[in-house]
Every structure is written in C-alpha cells, then in structure tokens.
Design an enzyme around this catalytic site. Structure first.
Site, PDB file in Angstrom:
ATOM      1  N   LYS A 188      36.133  38.945  36.982  1.00 12.83           N
ATOM      2  CA  LYS A 188      37.291  38.802  36.091  1.00 12.83           C
ATOM      3  C   LYS A 188      37.223  37.459  35.367  1.00 12.83           C
ATOM      4  CE  LYS A 188      40.848  41.578  38.359  1.00 12.83           C
ATOM      5  NZ  LYS A 188      42.217  41.523  38.858  1.00 12.83           N
ATOM      6  N   GLU A 207      51.835  36.966  47.196  1.00  9.86           N
ATOM      7  CA  GLU A 207      51.905  38.331  47.716  1.00  9.86           C
ATOM      8  C   GLU A 207      52.248  39.296  46.588  1.00  9.86           C
ATOM      9  OE1 GLU A 207      53.903  40.655  51.336  1.00  9.86           O
ATOM     10  OE2 GLU A 207      54.334  38.503  51.233  1.00  9.86           O
ATOM     11  N   ASP A 261      46.676  41.908  36.627  1.00 10.68           N
ATOM     12  CA  ASP A 261      46.693  42.848  37.734  1.00 10.68           C
ATOM     13  C   ASP A 261      46.162  44.142  37.154  1.00 10.68           C
ATOM     14  OD1 ASP A 261      47.364  43.086  40.577  1.00 10.68           O
ATOM     15  OD2 ASP A 261      48.529  44.791  39.879  1.00 10.68           O
ATOM     16  N   PHE A 306      31.871  46.032  38.731  1.00  7.36           N
ATOM     17  CA  PHE A 306      32.404  45.798  40.071  1.00  7.36           C
ATOM     18  C   PHE A 306      33.398  46.904  40.403  1.00  7.36           C
ATOM     19  CE2 PHE A 306      36.792  44.308  39.275  1.00  7.36           C
ATOM     20  CZ  PHE A 306      36.746  44.111  37.903  1.00  7.36           C
ATOM     21  N   GLY A 307      33.937  46.831  41.601  1.00  3.45           N
ATOM     22  CA  GLY A 307      35.005  47.765  42.004  1.00  3.45           C
ATOM     23  C   GLY A 307      34.629  49.227  41.779  1.00  3.45           C
ATOM     24  N   TYR A 308      35.509  49.935  41.074  1.00  8.49           N
ATOM     25  CA  TYR A 308      35.334  51.376  40.879  1.00  8.49           C
ATOM     26  C   TYR A 308      34.406  51.707  39.697  1.00  8.49           C
ATOM     27  CZ  TYR A 308      39.366  51.605  44.037  1.00  8.49           C
ATOM     28  OH  TYR A 308      40.211  51.472  45.114  1.00  8.49           O
ATOM     29  N   ASP A 309      33.796  50.700  39.079  1.00  3.41           N
ATOM     30  CA  ASP A 309      32.975  50.931  37.884  1.00  3.41           C
ATOM     31  C   ASP A 309      31.948  52.071  38.024  1.00  3.41           C
ATOM     32  OD1 ASP A 309      34.234  49.166  36.217  1.00  3.41           O
ATOM     33  OD2 ASP A 309      32.798  47.536  36.480  1.00  3.41           O
TER      34      ASP A 309
HETATM   35  P1  IMP Z   1      43.609  43.030  41.519  1.00  3.76           P
HETATM   36  O1  IMP Z   1      42.683  41.866  41.669  1.00  3.76           O
HETATM   37  O2  IMP Z   1      44.771  43.043  42.432  1.00  3.76           O
HETATM   38  O3  IMP Z   1      44.015  43.233  40.086  1.00  3.76           O
HETATM   39  O4  IMP Z   1      42.749  44.265  41.993  1.00  3.76           O
HETATM   40  C1  IMP Z   1      42.320  45.204  41.123  1.00  3.76           C
HETATM   41  C2  IMP Z   1      41.352  46.152  41.824  1.00  3.76           C
HETATM   42  O5  IMP Z   1      41.261  47.274  40.940  1.00  3.76           O
HETATM   43  C3  IMP Z   1      39.953  45.581  41.942  1.00  3.76           C
HETATM   44  O6  IMP Z   1      39.692  45.048  43.183  1.00  3.76           O
HETATM   45  C4  IMP Z   1      39.095  46.801  41.679  1.00  3.76           C
HETATM   46  O7  IMP Z   1      38.944  47.523  42.868  1.00  3.76           O
HETATM   47  C5  IMP Z   1      39.942  47.623  40.711  1.00  3.76           C
HETATM   48  N1  IMP Z   1      39.576  47.296  39.313  1.00  3.76           N
HETATM   49  C6  IMP Z   1      40.297  46.597  38.409  1.00  3.76           C
HETATM   50  N2  IMP Z   1      39.627  46.462  37.259  1.00  3.76           N
HETATM   51  C7  IMP Z   1      38.458  47.079  37.439  1.00  3.76           C
HETATM   52  C8  IMP Z   1      37.326  47.259  36.596  1.00  3.76           C
HETATM   53  O8  IMP Z   1      37.224  46.804  35.450  1.00  3.76           O
HETATM   54  N3  IMP Z   1      36.308  47.939  37.161  1.00  3.76           N
HETATM   55  C9  IMP Z   1      36.346  48.449  38.414  1.00  3.76           C
HETATM   56  N4  IMP Z   1      37.357  48.289  39.238  1.00  3.76           N
HETATM   57  C10 IMP Z   1      38.431  47.608  38.755  1.00  3.76           C
END
Ligand code: IMP
Length: 194
Positions: free
Chosen positions: A12, A36, A65, A144-147
C-alpha cells in the site's frame, strides 16, 4: 507536502507513493499505535485509522481501508478482508466457499476508502471500486492479498487476475488507483484554497 501513512502494508505504501508523487506529496511511514478497526464500513475504518494517526503525530495523516466483497458471499469478506481466515489461508477460504458457484455468479469487487485527517480537523475522503469475478484457482505471483484470485473485468486489465497484471495495469483500474486519483484531485483543490 509530507504525509504520514497509517499502514504497515508495504504494498500500500508503494501504491500511495507512486500515485501521489506527481502531486508533490511525499509519503512517510511512522511507528503508530494500531487503531482498532471498529467501523462497519470501509469509510468509517479509514477515518478511524487516519484520525488516530493524526492525533498521535500532529501531522497530516492518510489511511485507506480496503477489501474484497464477493456477491455470492453476500459481500464477505468485506471489512473483514484482512481477518477473514488465518494468514496464508484467506484466498483458499474464498475459493473453497465458491467451489460450487457457477461462473455467472462469481462476481466480486474491491473497495478502497481513503481518508486524510489534517491537524486542524479538516478531513478529505475518496472512494474507489474495481469490478471482476473470483477465479477458479490462484493465478500470478504479483500484488498481494486476494490479487491472485481476482479476475478483473475492467478494460485494460480484463481477463487477467491482479496477480498476473503489472503494477501499471493494476493502478490504472484498481480500487486504490481510482480512490487515490480522486483523492489527489480533492487534495489539489484543498491545497489551492489554503
Ligand atoms: P486493510 O489493511 O484493513 O485495509 O486490509 C485490507 C485487506 O483487504 C488486505 O489485507 C487484503 O487482504 C485485502 N485487499 C485490499 N486491497 C487489496 C488489493 O489491492 N489486492 C488484494 N487484496 C486487497
């Protein structure tokens, strides 16, 4: 202008820096107390994180978020995207829940809500969305994440998962790319009025 970003997610930080740099904004990280995330919406949680960071540092602070909402799961994981299952099992959890869901019903979208809180109490907000569907298996190693399970259906990236897209392709259509560009516009206007 220097801005503190309230996140530990280096992906991010990179995305924010890339998109806000042309505006003369330098993104910095800081050791912050983790706020939180008690909000029921992405917007509420972004505000909670930015406000807490601004109160702590006395500097303009930006937070996002974000998360994935899957139609067949009634919007889950939504604001719980980061906590939906133990680390390393989140994508598989979504794939498993959608095992018997046909192609036409695998719609999903990402949301990014951005909030910037200034020490004088001013607040700037922006939201962005990106539409697609959930693939049958993980594809690609980028992002990352769900990409790797998010098959984008938007022009410029259609047919690729975000895991297969380049950073430029993802930024052009992604929820965070859109919310950040909208935020950049709002920030530019805000700074002109100052
Ligand atoms: P946050 O840091 O509380 O906003 O968590 C958002 C979560 O949503 C991340 O840990 C990812 O699992 C998912 N997420 C948010 N943006 C993306 C993205 O661009 N790609 C993949 N997963 C995402």
């Amino acid at each position: 202008m220097n801005m503190i970003i309230a996140t530990h997610n280096r992906h991010k930080v990179e995305e924010f820096s890339r998109i806000l740099a042309p505006l003369g904004v330098t993104i910095q990280t800081a050791e912050l107390t983790e706020a939180e995330e008690t909000g029921e919406t992405f917007r509420e949680n972004a505000y909670i994180k930015a406000k807490s960071a601004c109160d702590e540092t006395g500097l303009p602070c930006i937070a996002d978020d974000s998360g994935l909402s899957v139609d067949a799961l009634h919007g889950e994981p939504g604001v719980y995207s980061a906590r939906y299952a133990p680390e390393g099992q989140r994508k598989q959890t979504v794939l498993k829940k959608l095992e018997n869901v046909p192609e036409a019903e695998r719609g999903a979208h990402f949301t990014s809500a951005i909030c910037c809180v200034f020490p004088n109490g001013d607040v700037l907000e922006a939201e962005g969305y990106c539409y697609g569907r959930i693939s049958r298996e993980c594809r690609g190693t980028g992002g990352f994440g769900y990409d790797p399970i998010f098959l984008c259906t938007e022009a410029g990236c259609a047919g690729k998962t975000f895991g297969e897209a380049t950073s430029e392709e993802k930024d052009a259509v992604s929820h965070r790319g859109k919310s950040l560009r909208l935020f950049a516009e709002k920030l530019e206007n805000y700074l002109k009025q100052k």
